[in-house]
Design a protein around this motif. Structure first.
Motif, PDB file in Angstrom:
ATOM      1  N   ALA A 115       0.836  -1.209   0.000  1.00  0.00           N
ATOM      2  CA  ALA A 115       0.000   0.000   0.000  1.00  0.00           C
ATOM      3  C   ALA A 115       0.868   1.257   0.000  1.00  0.00           C
ATOM      4  N   PHE A 116       1.937   1.258   0.804  1.00  0.00           N
ATOM      5  CA  PHE A 116       2.837   2.416   0.865  1.00  0.00           C
ATOM      6  C   PHE A 116       3.606   2.566  -0.444  1.00  0.00           C
ATOM      7  N   ALA A 117       4.108   1.451  -0.949  1.00  0.00           N
ATOM      8  CA  ALA A 117       4.869   1.492  -2.201  1.00  0.00           C
ATOM      9  C   ALA A 117       4.003   2.005  -3.348  1.00  0.00           C
ATOM     10  N   GLN A 118       2.744   1.599  -3.353  1.00  0.00           N
ATOM     11  CA  GLN A 118       1.829   2.047  -4.401  1.00  0.00           C
ATOM     12  C   GLN A 118       1.618   3.557  -4.341  1.00  0.00           C
TER      13      GLN A 118
ATOM     14  N   ILE B 278      11.488   1.816   1.232  1.00  0.00           N
ATOM     15  CA  ILE B 278      10.929   2.980   1.935  1.00  0.00           C
ATOM     16  C   ILE B 278       9.552   2.624   2.510  1.00  0.00           C
ATOM     17  N   GLY B 279       8.759   1.906   1.716  1.00  0.00           N
ATOM     18  CA  GLY B 279       7.444   1.490   2.188  1.00  0.00           C
ATOM     19  C   GLY B 279       7.526   0.637   3.432  1.00  0.00           C
ATOM     20  N   ALA B 280       8.474  -0.308   3.455  1.00  0.00           N
ATOM     21  CA  ALA B 280       8.643  -1.175   4.626  1.00  0.00           C
ATOM     22  C   ALA B 280       9.133  -0.383   5.836  1.00  0.00           C
ATOM     23  N   ALA B 281      10.088   0.538   5.608  1.00  0.00           N
ATOM     24  CA  ALA B 281      10.627   1.342   6.717  1.00  0.00           C
ATOM     25  C   ALA B 281       9.537   2.188   7.363  1.00  0.00           C
ATOM     26  N   MET B 282       8.728   2.835   6.551  1.00  0.00           N
ATOM     27  CA  MET B 282       7.662   3.682   7.073  1.00  0.00           C
ATOM     28  C   MET B 282       6.564   2.863   7.762  1.00  0.00           C
ATOM     29  N   ALA B 283       6.138   1.807   7.095  1.00  0.00           N
ATOM     30  CA  ALA B 283       5.063   0.983   7.646  1.00  0.00           C
ATOM     31  C   ALA B 283       5.476   0.308   8.945  1.00  0.00           C
ATOM     32  N   SER B 284       6.758  -0.032   9.072  1.00  0.00           N
ATOM     33  CA  SER B 284       7.214  -0.742  10.268  1.00  0.00           C
ATOM     34  C   SER B 284       7.268   0.149  11.507  1.00  0.00           C
TER      35      SER B 284
ATOM     36  N   GLY C  73       4.821   2.399  11.957  1.00  0.00           N
ATOM     37  CA  GLY C  73       3.434   2.801  12.172  1.00  0.00           C
ATOM     38  C   GLY C  73       2.919   3.936  11.318  1.00  0.00           C
ATOM     39  N   VAL C  74       3.690   4.363  10.318  1.00  0.00           N
ATOM     40  CA  VAL C  74       3.226   5.440   9.436  1.00  0.00           C
ATOM     41  C   VAL C  74       2.253   4.837   8.426  1.00  0.00           C
ATOM     42  N   GLU C  75       1.038   5.361   8.376  1.00  0.00           N
ATOM     43  CA  GLU C  75       0.020   4.822   7.482  1.00  0.00           C
ATOM     44  C   GLU C  75       0.229   5.313   6.049  1.00  0.00           C
ATOM     45  N   ALA C  76      -0.176   4.483   5.114  1.00  0.00           N
ATOM     46  CA  ALA C  76       0.068   4.780   3.699  1.00  0.00           C
ATOM     47  C   ALA C  76      -0.658   6.029   3.238  1.00  0.00           C
TER      48      ALA C  76
ATOM     49  N   THR D  75       1.602  10.290   1.116  1.00  0.00           N
ATOM     50  CA  THR D  75       1.516  11.634   0.536  1.00  0.00           C
ATOM     51  C   THR D  75       2.700  12.500   0.959  1.00  0.00           C
ATOM     52  N   ALA D  76       3.084  12.412   2.243  1.00  0.00           N
ATOM     53  CA  ALA D  76       4.204  13.206   2.762  1.00  0.00           C
ATOM     54  C   ALA D  76       5.526  12.791   2.104  1.00  0.00           C
TER      55      ALA D  76
END
Length: 239
Positions: free
Chosen positions: A177-180, A199-205, A207-210, A215-216
């Motif tokens: 979801a984050f990568a998309q 980057i998607g895995a780092a953010m999601a891990s 707790g940053v929501e997609a 967007t940020a």
């Protein structure tokens, strides 16, 4: 005279007994015959469901592939056989593989080899992760299209997502979801598929929501790209 009449009655009685025995045997035979008919009917139903019924279900699910792909009849036959063979090696039914193949056609996957590889990747993701087949197919095809990832490398994207999901405190669904979300900005900034999923895995891990986080991150990537193009103080600040 009495003896003769007694013997005659006895003989008649034996005759009636024989007739009753014959009727009883006939009735039992009819019962056995009915049971045999019922068993034969059940066997025929089972045969229909396992052969003719299965063939009908296959043709029905394969019709979705036919309407989304422009292939020759020979290529359709090859794809149908490939899907049957693939269903024997992974725990996914051939009709489910046909459904994934239909999605592949809708999403622009072309060529029998690429379609089969896409089906294999998506089916394995659906079995081993918390992504459904439809989610995985849609997300992976869109990411691949945005970042211009060759269609025969989508399995590498799947392997990256699974490896990240196994080693970070997040799930494959959240990573995808984050990568998309950031794929478009990532492509402009020249990031690879590995960069984007990382980057998607780092953010999601953490707790940053997609929805908000994606967007940020996308805005930061675009700002960095703009600074690189323009140069000056903003570029030095990012550096």
């Amino acid at each position: 005279q009495v003896a003769r009449e007694f013997n005659a009655v006895t003989s008649a009685g034996h005759g009636l007994q024989s007739r009753f025995a014959g009727i009883a045997g006939t009735a039992a035979g009819v019962g056995i015959g009915l049971i045999g008919v019922q068993s034969a009917g059940a066997a025929l139903t089972g045969t229909f469901n396992s052969t003719i019924g299965a063939a009908i279900k296959f043709e029905s699910s394969f019709a979705g592939i036919r309407k989304t792909m422009d292939l020759t009849e020979e290529e359709f036959k090859k794809l149908a056989q490939s899907n049957r063979d693939l269903a024997k090696t992974i725990p996914v039914s051939v009709n489910q593989l046909n459904r994934i193949g239909e999605l592949a056609g809708q999403l622009g996957i072309r060529g029998v080899a690429n379609v089969v590889e896409f089906e294999d990747t998506i089916a394995k993701l659906a079995v081993t992760t918390n992504l459904t087949a439809d989610e995985a197919a849609l997300s992976f095809a869109q990411i691949a299209n945005v970042i211009k990832l060759p269609q025969n490398q989508i399995d590498n994207l799947g392997s990256s997502v699974v490896a990240l999901g196994n080693n970070f405190a997040t799930t494959e669904r959240d990573i995808v979801a984050f990568a998309q979300r950031i794929a478009g900005a990532g492509a402009i900034a020249g990031l690879t598929a590995g960069d984007i999923t990382g980057i998607g895995a780092a953010m999601a891990s953490v707790g940053v929501e997609a929805e908000a986080g994606g967007t940020a991150v996308q805005k930061v990537l675009l700002d960095m790209q703009g600074a690189v193009i323009k140069g000056g103080d903003e570029l030095r600040l990012f550096a």
